[in-house]
Scaffold this motif. Sequence first.
Motif, PDB file in Angstrom:
ATOM      1  N   PHE A 189       0.896  -1.311  -0.365  1.00  0.00           N
ATOM      2  CA  PHE A 189       0.325   0.112   0.596  1.00  0.00           C
ATOM      3  C   PHE A 189       1.164   1.377   0.019  1.00  0.00           C
ATOM      4  CE2 PHE A 189      -2.649   3.081   1.925  1.00  0.00           C
ATOM      5  CZ  PHE A 189      -3.605   3.262   1.550  1.00  0.00           C
ATOM      6  N   LEU A 236      -7.519   0.217  -5.301  1.00  0.00           N
ATOM      7  CA  LEU A 236      -6.831  -1.531  -4.439  1.00  0.00           C
ATOM      8  C   LEU A 236      -8.468  -1.752  -4.737  1.00  0.00           C
ATOM      9  CD1 LEU A 236      -4.779   0.194  -2.453  1.00  0.00           C
ATOM     10  CD2 LEU A 236      -4.779  -1.819  -3.780  1.00  0.00           C
ATOM     11  N   ASP A 245      -8.021  -6.057  -0.751  1.00  0.00           N
ATOM     12  CA  ASP A 245      -6.473  -5.056  -0.395  1.00  0.00           C
ATOM     13  C   ASP A 245      -6.523  -4.551   0.232  1.00  0.00           C
ATOM     14  OD1 ASP A 245      -4.922  -6.769  -2.789  1.00  0.00           O
ATOM     15  OD2 ASP A 245      -6.354  -5.501  -4.347  1.00  0.00           O
ATOM     16  N   VAL A 285      -5.861   4.597  -4.106  1.00  0.00           N
ATOM     17  CA  VAL A 285      -4.712   5.238  -2.897  1.00  0.00           C
ATOM     18  C   VAL A 285      -5.042   5.920  -2.768  1.00  0.00           C
ATOM     19  CG1 VAL A 285      -2.584   3.968  -2.686  1.00  0.00           C
ATOM     20  CG2 VAL A 285      -3.999   2.509  -3.880  1.00  0.00           C
TER      21      VAL A 285
END
Length: 107
Positions: free
Chosen positions: A34, A43, A47, A92
């Motif tokens: 990450f 993601l 995840d 993200v």
Amino acid sequence: MSPQTTPPRTAIAQAIPSANNATTASATITPSVFDHLPDSALLREADLVRSPKRPHATPPLPFSAPTLWRMAKAGTFPKPIKLSQRVTAWKVGDVRAWIAAQTNATI
């Protein structure tokens, strides 16, 4: 009486640490990717949160998948992006901003 002999340990038995064994088994924890992803990366749910299918992974969020969806629906977590009828992902950068906001709110 003859002295008792212990039977040889099988491969499975050797993998299980015994109470009198000085070496202990430790779980291997894979670091999260990450932190190394660009903000534009996407993601999926697996995840972001802990998954029983991937117990070795370290997710960035400390809650379950149902909580993730509940928070997204309530508007307290970033809205996901629908990639297809059955595929949803989060940016993200949005997740990082949310984590930063939560960190700043608790200080």
